[in-house]
Write a protein that holds these residues in place. Structure first.
Motif, PDB file in Angstrom:
ATOM      1  N   GLU A   1       0.822  -1.208   0.000  1.00 11.47           N
ATOM      2  CA  GLU A   1       0.000   0.000   0.000  1.00 11.47           C
ATOM      3  C   GLU A   1       0.857   1.260   0.000  1.00 11.47           C
ATOM      4  N   LEU A   2       1.973   1.204   0.688  1.00 13.54           N
ATOM      5  CA  LEU A   2       2.863   2.363   0.783  1.00 13.54           C
ATOM      6  C   LEU A   2       3.762   2.507  -0.446  1.00 13.54           C
ATOM      7  N   GLY A   3       3.729   1.517  -1.337  1.00  8.72           N
ATOM      8  CA  GLY A   3       4.454   1.620  -2.599  1.00  8.72           C
ATOM      9  C   GLY A   3       5.901   1.203  -2.568  1.00  8.72           C
ATOM     10  N   TYR A   4       6.313   0.449  -1.575  1.00  3.15           N
ATOM     11  CA  TYR A   4       7.713   0.032  -1.509  1.00  3.15           C
ATOM     12  C   TYR A   4       8.025  -1.010  -2.580  1.00  3.15           C
ATOM     13  N   ASP A   5       9.217  -0.907  -3.138  1.00  6.87           N
ATOM     14  CA  ASP A   5       9.672  -1.847  -4.155  1.00  6.87           C
ATOM     15  C   ASP A   5      10.496  -2.980  -3.571  1.00  6.87           C
ATOM     16  N   ALA A   6      10.791  -2.919  -2.283  1.00  2.00           N
ATOM     17  CA  ALA A   6      11.551  -3.975  -1.625  1.00  2.00           C
ATOM     18  C   ALA A   6      11.175  -4.022  -0.145  1.00  2.00           C
ATOM     19  N   VAL A   7      11.160  -5.215   0.391  1.00  2.00           N
ATOM     20  CA  VAL A   7      10.840  -5.417   1.805  1.00  2.00           C
ATOM     21  C   VAL A   7      11.792  -6.449   2.387  1.00  2.00           C
ATOM     22  N   VAL A   8      12.268  -6.187   3.577  1.00  2.00           N
ATOM     23  CA  VAL A   8      13.055  -7.172   4.323  1.00  2.00           C
ATOM     24  C   VAL A   8      12.203  -7.671   5.474  1.00  2.00           C
ATOM     25  N   MET A   9      12.104  -8.972   5.623  1.00  2.00           N
ATOM     26  CA  MET A   9      11.370  -9.553   6.738  1.00  2.00           C
ATOM     27  C   MET A   9      12.364 -10.172   7.721  1.00  2.00           C
ATOM     28  N   LEU A  10      12.156  -9.914   8.997  1.00  2.00           N
ATOM     29  CA  LEU A  10      12.968 -10.549  10.022  1.00  2.00           C
ATOM     30  C   LEU A  10      12.115 -10.786  11.254  1.00  2.00           C
ATOM     31  N   ASP A  11      12.459 -11.802  12.015  1.00  2.00           N
ATOM     32  CA  ASP A  11      11.678 -12.151  13.194  1.00  2.00           C
ATOM     33  C   ASP A  11      11.839 -11.093  14.275  1.00  2.00           C
ATOM     34  N   GLY A  12      10.779 -10.903  15.053  1.00  5.17           N
ATOM     35  CA  GLY A  12      10.788  -9.866  16.080  1.00  5.17           C
ATOM     36  C   GLY A  12      11.243 -10.340  17.445  1.00  5.17           C
ATOM     37  N   ASP A  13      11.872 -11.528  17.511  1.00  2.09           N
ATOM     38  CA  ASP A  13      12.289 -12.051  18.813  1.00  2.09           C
ATOM     39  C   ASP A  13      13.751 -11.812  19.131  1.00  2.09           C
ATOM     40  N   GLY A  14      14.496 -11.169  18.224  1.00  8.72           N
ATOM     41  CA  GLY A  14      15.892 -10.857  18.488  1.00  8.72           C
ATOM     42  C   GLY A  14      16.879 -11.891  17.997  1.00  8.72           C
ATOM     43  N   GLN A  15      16.425 -12.930  17.299  1.00  8.76           N
ATOM     44  CA  GLN A  15      17.343 -13.952  16.799  1.00  8.76           C
ATOM     45  C   GLN A  15      18.214 -13.430  15.661  1.00  8.76           C
TER      46      GLN A  15
END
Length: 317
Positions: A92-106
């Motif tokens: 929706e915000l129009g980003y052409d790239a996204v990085v996904m990472l876990d939110g637990d600090g690993q």
């Protein structure tokens, strides 16, 4: 390009203009670490989107105070649902790239540029941060064994592309705009990592890997029992293999079982003619194995024919 939250994205390509991208982090009861993750991730990304998956603590409030764009789900729906919500916001915000990472600090947010680089350079649509490409990642033996099994089955489920991952369960990844627009698969919980690989490979999207580190010395460890988690993911992957490669899933085991049954029958009748003794138990076991094997082979052939017809019609439409 996506809207800026006041933090300039860091380009992973020397000499190039910064390319804004977003980080998506699912979090469930991670108030102790999510603030630090957001602050570190903001050094590299244009926006950090934290998806609070029905947390019972102050995860959402802490992430928001650290400067994250927070999506708060009313109840815990699992990692897949949280990630899809975060990806939808990024689109929706129009980003052409996204990085996904876990939110637990690993994961180490300092490695975000490494994971994002192939996508930002236009070289890949999915980048998997692999814990097994070098020796930086210190992984307990039982986890390593489980990951090897899940990765092997995931590679069997991949249909097309010729890509074989070394770390199918890694939650540290980067996706291109093309990948974001092709998240057209159903997934539940922690199955999303394997489902994503199989789906993107079938669409001939470009997939690659980069080495990352990992730490398991985090406050809440794993949200689920590793054994039940592993078997749950494995069951899903086996289902994918059965659907996408029925000859492999049904035909090969069926052929082996049928040959075993045939061998038992040969042995039974050879013993009968040699010593005039009929082994009823072995005979019954052989007939059962032979029938079961032939049924599995027939099922594999029929399902493979139906799958081919479905793919052909999908290609025509």
């Amino acid at each position: 390009m996506g809207g800026s939250s006041g933090v300039t994205g860091v380009s992973a390509i020397p000499g190039a203009e910064p390319c804004p991208f977003a980080v998506v982090a699912p979090a469930y009861n991670e108030a102790l670490v999510i603030g630090s993750i957001v602050l570190q991730a903001k050094r590299h990304a244009d926006r950090v989107i934290v998806v609070d998956d029905g947390s019972l603590d102050r995860t959402a409030e802490t992430a928001r105070l650290a400067g994250a764009d927070v999506i708060r789900l009313p109840e815990n729906g699992g990692k897949a649902k949280a990630m899809m919500a975060g990806f939808a916001r990024a689109r929706e915000l129009g980003y052409d790239a996204v990085v996904m990472l876990d939110g637990d600090g690993q994961h180490d947010p300092g490695e975000i540029p490494i994971v994002a680089a192939p996508v930002l350079a236009g070289e890949a649509d999915l980048v998997i941060g692999s814990r097994f490409l070098d020796t930086r990642a210190e992984i307990p033996a039982y986890r390593r064994a489980g990951q090897v099994v899940l990765t092997g089955f995931t590679n069997l489920s991949v249909d097309g592309g010729g890509f074989a991952t070394t770390d199918s369960q890694s939650g540290f990844r980067a996706l291109s705009r093309r990948a974001l627009e092709n998240l057209t698969f159903a997934s539940e919980g922690y199955n999303i990592e394997s489902d994503m690989i199989a789906h993107f490979a079938s669409l001939n999207l470009r997939v690659t890997e980069v080495p990352i580190s990992v730490t398991y010395d985090v406050p809440h460890k794993h949200k689920k029992n590793p054994i039940s988690h592993g078997f749950g993911v494995l069951a899903r992957i086996v289902g994918l293999i059965g659907y996408k490669r029925p000859l492999l899933f049904f035909g090969i085991p069926g052929g082996v079982i049928a040959l075993f049954g045939f061998a038992l029958e040969i042995y039974t009748f050879s013993e009968f003619y040699r010593i005039n003794q009929f082994h009823y138990v072995i005979f019954t076991l052989g007939i059962t194995a032979l029938i079961l094997g032939l049924l599995l082979v027939s099922s594999g052939l029929i399902l493979n024919f139906l799958a081919s017809m479905i793919e052909r019609r999908a290609g025509e439409t």
